[in-house]
Motif scaffolding. Structure first.
Motif, PDB file in Angstrom:
ATOM      1  N   VAL A 184       0.860  -1.165   0.000  1.00 32.72           N
ATOM      2  CA  VAL A 184       0.000   0.000   0.000  1.00 32.72           C
ATOM      3  C   VAL A 184       0.904   1.225   0.000  1.00 32.72           C
ATOM      4  O   VAL A 184       1.970   1.229   0.620  1.00 32.72           O
ATOM      5  CB  VAL A 184      -0.956   0.005   1.222  1.00 32.72           C
ATOM      6  CG1 VAL A 184      -0.201   0.104   2.537  1.00 32.72           C
ATOM      7  CG2 VAL A 184      -1.966   1.146   1.100  1.00 32.72           C
ATOM      8  N   TYR A 185       0.499   2.267  -0.732  1.00 33.98           N
ATOM      9  CA  TYR A 185       1.300   3.494  -0.778  1.00 33.98           C
ATOM     10  C   TYR A 185       0.385   4.678  -1.062  1.00 33.98           C
ATOM     11  O   TYR A 185      -0.806   4.521  -1.351  1.00 33.98           O
ATOM     12  CB  TYR A 185       2.408   3.391  -1.834  1.00 33.98           C
ATOM     13  CG  TYR A 185       1.928   3.270  -3.261  1.00 33.98           C
ATOM     14  CD1 TYR A 185       1.789   4.393  -4.072  1.00 33.98           C
ATOM     15  CD2 TYR A 185       1.628   2.023  -3.808  1.00 33.98           C
ATOM     16  CE1 TYR A 185       1.363   4.280  -5.389  1.00 33.98           C
ATOM     17  CE2 TYR A 185       1.200   1.894  -5.109  1.00 33.98           C
ATOM     18  CZ  TYR A 185       1.060   3.033  -5.905  1.00 33.98           C
ATOM     19  OH  TYR A 185       0.624   2.917  -7.206  1.00 33.98           O
ATOM     20  N   VAL A 186       0.942   5.864  -0.963  1.00 34.77           N
ATOM     21  CA  VAL A 186       0.198   7.107  -1.183  1.00 34.77           C
ATOM     22  C   VAL A 186       0.665   7.735  -2.489  1.00 34.77           C
ATOM     23  O   VAL A 186       1.869   7.794  -2.772  1.00 34.77           O
ATOM     24  CB  VAL A 186       0.419   8.094  -0.020  1.00 34.77           C
ATOM     25  CG1 VAL A 186      -0.283   9.419  -0.292  1.00 34.77           C
ATOM     26  CG2 VAL A 186      -0.059   7.497   1.296  1.00 34.77           C
ATOM     27  N   SER A 187      -0.287   8.212  -3.286  1.00 36.99           N
ATOM     28  CA  SER A 187       0.060   8.892  -4.539  1.00 36.99           C
ATOM     29  C   SER A 187      -0.914  10.035  -4.796  1.00 36.99           C
ATOM     30  O   SER A 187      -2.088   9.962  -4.421  1.00 36.99           O
ATOM     31  CB  SER A 187       0.016   7.911  -5.714  1.00 36.99           C
ATOM     32  OG  SER A 187       0.358   8.570  -6.924  1.00 36.99           O
ATOM     33  N   ASN A 188      -0.422  11.085  -5.465  1.00 38.10           N
ATOM     34  CA  ASN A 188      -1.280  12.217  -5.822  1.00 38.10           C
ATOM     35  C   ASN A 188      -1.507  12.301  -7.330  1.00 38.10           C
ATOM     36  O   ASN A 188      -1.773  13.384  -7.861  1.00 38.10           O
ATOM     37  CB  ASN A 188      -0.697  13.527  -5.299  1.00 38.10           C
ATOM     38  CG  ASN A 188       0.605  13.911  -6.000  1.00 38.10           C
ATOM     39  OD1 ASN A 188       1.140  13.151  -6.819  1.00 38.10           O
ATOM     40  ND2 ASN A 188       1.130  15.096  -5.682  1.00 38.10           N
ATOM     41  N   ILE A 189      -1.416  11.165  -8.028  1.00 35.00           N
ATOM     42  CA  ILE A 189      -1.535  11.190  -9.496  1.00 35.00           C
ATOM     43  C   ILE A 189      -2.907  11.674  -9.957  1.00 35.00           C
ATOM     44  O   ILE A 189      -3.046  12.137 -11.094  1.00 35.00           O
ATOM     45  CB  ILE A 189      -1.245   9.803 -10.110  1.00 35.00           C
ATOM     46  CG1 ILE A 189      -2.141   8.726  -9.486  1.00 35.00           C
ATOM     47  CG2 ILE A 189       0.213   9.438  -9.962  1.00 35.00           C
ATOM     48  CD1 ILE A 189      -2.008   7.373 -10.160  1.00 35.00           C
ATOM     49  N   ASP A 190      -3.929  11.601  -9.098  1.00 37.01           N
ATOM     50  CA  ASP A 190      -5.261  12.076  -9.464  1.00 37.01           C
ATOM     51  C   ASP A 190      -5.567  13.452  -8.875  1.00 37.01           C
ATOM     52  O   ASP A 190      -6.723  13.881  -8.855  1.00 37.01           O
ATOM     53  CB  ASP A 190      -6.327  11.074  -9.000  1.00 37.01           C
ATOM     54  CG  ASP A 190      -6.355   9.836  -9.889  1.00 37.01           C
ATOM     55  OD1 ASP A 190      -5.749   9.878 -10.968  1.00 37.01           O
ATOM     56  OD2 ASP A 190      -6.965   8.832  -9.479  1.00 37.01           O
ATOM     57  N   GLY A 191      -4.537  14.125  -8.368  1.00 38.13           N
ATOM     58  CA  GLY A 191      -4.734  15.486  -7.896  1.00 38.13           C
ATOM     59  C   GLY A 191      -4.651  15.663  -6.392  1.00 38.13           C
ATOM     60  O   GLY A 191      -4.311  16.738  -5.914  1.00 38.13           O
ATOM     61  N   ASP A 192      -5.012  14.632  -5.630  1.00 34.12           N
ATOM     62  CA  ASP A 192      -4.856  14.708  -4.178  1.00 34.12           C
ATOM     63  C   ASP A 192      -4.324  13.367  -3.674  1.00 34.12           C
ATOM     64  O   ASP A 192      -4.263  12.385  -4.415  1.00 34.12           O
ATOM     65  CB  ASP A 192      -6.168  15.085  -3.484  1.00 34.12           C
ATOM     66  CG  ASP A 192      -7.278  14.079  -3.752  1.00 34.12           C
ATOM     67  OD1 ASP A 192      -7.022  13.093  -4.476  1.00 34.12           O
ATOM     68  OD2 ASP A 192      -8.397  14.274  -3.254  1.00 34.12           O
ATOM     69  N   ASP A 193      -3.923  13.330  -2.418  1.00 30.89           N
ATOM     70  CA  ASP A 193      -3.299  12.123  -1.869  1.00 30.89           C
ATOM     71  C   ASP A 193      -4.343  11.040  -1.611  1.00 30.89           C
ATOM     72  O   ASP A 193      -5.269  11.238  -0.823  1.00 30.89           O
ATOM     73  CB  ASP A 193      -2.568  12.449  -0.559  1.00 30.89           C
ATOM     74  CG  ASP A 193      -1.348  13.327  -0.788  1.00 30.89           C
ATOM     75  OD1 ASP A 193      -0.803  13.284  -1.901  1.00 30.89           O
ATOM     76  OD2 ASP A 193      -0.938  14.034   0.147  1.00 30.89           O
ATOM     77  N   GLU A 194      -4.173   9.895  -2.271  1.00 30.84           N
ATOM     78  CA  GLU A 194      -5.046   8.742  -2.089  1.00 30.84           C
ATOM     79  C   GLU A 194      -4.203   7.504  -1.805  1.00 30.84           C
ATOM     80  O   GLU A 194      -2.993   7.483  -2.056  1.00 30.84           O
ATOM     81  CB  GLU A 194      -5.900   8.494  -3.349  1.00 30.84           C
ATOM     82  CG  GLU A 194      -6.728   9.668  -3.804  1.00 30.84           C
ATOM     83  CD  GLU A 194      -7.972   9.940  -2.951  1.00 30.84           C
ATOM     84  OE1 GLU A 194      -8.166   9.234  -1.932  1.00 30.84           O
ATOM     85  OE2 GLU A 194      -8.732  10.864  -3.295  1.00 30.84           O
ATOM     86  N   LEU A 195      -4.848   6.455  -1.308  1.00 33.69           N
ATOM     87  CA  LEU A 195      -4.174   5.192  -1.047  1.00 33.69           C
ATOM     88  C   LEU A 195      -4.328   4.260  -2.244  1.00 33.69           C
ATOM     89  O   LEU A 195      -5.423   4.129  -2.803  1.00 33.69           O
ATOM     90  CB  LEU A 195      -4.743   4.510   0.204  1.00 33.69           C
ATOM     91  CG  LEU A 195      -4.764   5.310   1.511  1.00 33.69           C
ATOM     92  CD1 LEU A 195      -5.181   4.395   2.657  1.00 33.69           C
ATOM     93  CD2 LEU A 195      -3.429   5.956   1.807  1.00 33.69           C
TER      94      LEU A 195
END
Length: 401
Positions: A184-195
């Motif tokens: 599991v990790y955090v990414s903002n590729i869709d504009g905000d931080d999601e899991l």
């Protein structure tokens, strides 16, 4: 007549055999001072241990077991000089007991030394922000960046990149599932931080939170069915702790207050969640039930204490209580605090292996974040420790206590 004499001799032999067995039983059942000292140490009665072990030392001054246990007992009583001298005796006798990790940890703390060597995980000059050790212990998931944009990499313990999991956006906070099948990790590729959930076998990525808030700091439960994390999904300026069921996607809010709650992780038995909170001014470490409620403070100091991990009775966390950010271990049963790192650079993001045997930690060295691996089974070299002890006491190994 001869038969009568024979019977008398036989009875006499039986009598002496009985006496021999009786006194042997009495002697064997009587515990030695060394045994009594060891039992006192196990009970945490170090003063009693010293008294009995000193008697044992008078009877056998060259017994390494006596010197080892005296060094350990004196260390727990903060009788530093006596502890040092008995350890030097172990080194002088070349006893394998000089390599005992628990004893060396205590002595290193008295000398303000790192009790465990830290091994760099090299990644060609990249900034390494956080790492998570796979349960098998051979692979690390690392959030690293050449510039400002971090990606998640799978690397060996020698720093060789095996796979690059992400390629767009800012990616951080990796955590392995208990089986090692998912990250599991955090990414903002869709504009905000999601899991996001990455499956190592299929290389498929699944977005598991989807909102307009910032979701971060995820960590798996011991059974792999849930992930605990931090979010402001209910109120923009309130950072609270939530958990999500991996299969159903159902989210449950676990904390409610007006202050920062962060760095949540399940305890090793899965019954509790530890986290840090600023609800009492400084940042302190708390525990709550796995479904929320029953909040209880576990550790508080004069500094900020955060990023906890609870394995059995051992609570690991980072703290600036001594001025610099270092990693500590606090035993909930004995109430004993031990400094795990002791150096001049900040130590961040401690990530403890599931079995508690190793730790990944990031250090800021020469303006760059570097990832290091610490093996708790491999303590400071006994030769270095003895050298520092002699320098501290300004003595040689022949000086008597």
């Amino acid at each position: 007549m001869k038969k009568k004499n024979l019977d008398q001799k036989q009875h006499l032999n039986y009598f002496w055999l009985f006496l021999l067995c009786f006194f042997t039983l009495i002697f064997c059942s009587r515990k030695s001072d060394l045994q009594k000292g060891i039992e006192a140490i196990k009970k945490g009665d170090y003063a009693k241990a010293v008294r009995t072990l000193e008697k044992s030392l008078e009877a056998d001054s060259m017994n390494p077991d006596v010197h080892y246990n005296l060094s350990f007992a004196y260390a727990n009583l903060d009788s530093v000089r006596s502890s040092f001298l008995h350890y030097l005796k172990l080194v002088e006798m070349e006893s394998p007991l000089k390599n005992d990790v628990k004893l060396k940890e205590l002595l290193a703390n008295f000398l303000n030394l790192d009790p465990y060597p830290a091994r760099l995980i090299p990644m060609k000059g990249m900034n390494q922000f956080k790492g998570s050790l796979a349960p098998q212990g051979d692979i690390i998931a690392v959030a690293a960046a050449k510039r400002d944009i971090a990606n998640i990499y799978l690397v060996t313990l020698k720093g060789k990149i095996k796979e690059k999991i992400t390629s767009r956006g800012m990616n951080t906070d990796p955590d392995f599932s208990p089986t090692g099948d998912y990250i599991v990790y955090v990414s903002n590729i869709d504009g905000d931080d999601e899991l996001y959930l990455y499956e190592l076998k299929t290389k498929k990525v699944k977005k598991i939170t989807d909102n307009t808030a910032k979701d971060f700091s995820p960590s798996f439960s011991p059974d792999g069915e849930e992930i605990v994390f931090v979010s402001n999904m209910d109120e923009p300026y309130k950072w609270e702790i939530y958990k999500i069921n991996v299969s159903s996607g159902r989210i449950k809010r676990l904390t409610r207050n007006n202050y920062w709650d962060g760095f949540p992780k399940f305890s090793s038995d899965g019954k509790f969640i530890v986290f840090s909170s600023k609800r009492d001014g400084s940042e302190d470490i708390y525990r709550m039930k796995k479904n929320g409620g029953g909040e209880k403070i576990l550790y508080k100091s004069t500094g900020d204490d955060s990023d906890p991990t609870l394995i059995d009775d051992n609570l690991f966390f980072k703290s600036d209580q001594n001025g610099n950010l270092e990693i500590f271990r606090y035993n909930l049963k004995t109430k004993k605090l031990t400094r795990i790192t002791n150096n001049r650079v900040p130590d961040w993001n401690p990530r403890i292996a599931k079995d508690g045997s190793k730790m990944l930690v990031t250090k800021k060295v020469k303006k760059r974040w570097r990832l290091y691996l610490i093996d708790f089974k491999n303590g400071i070299a006994s030769e270095l420790l003895a050298e520092r002890i002699k320098a501290k006491l300004k003595i040689n190994t022949t000086e008597k206590k």
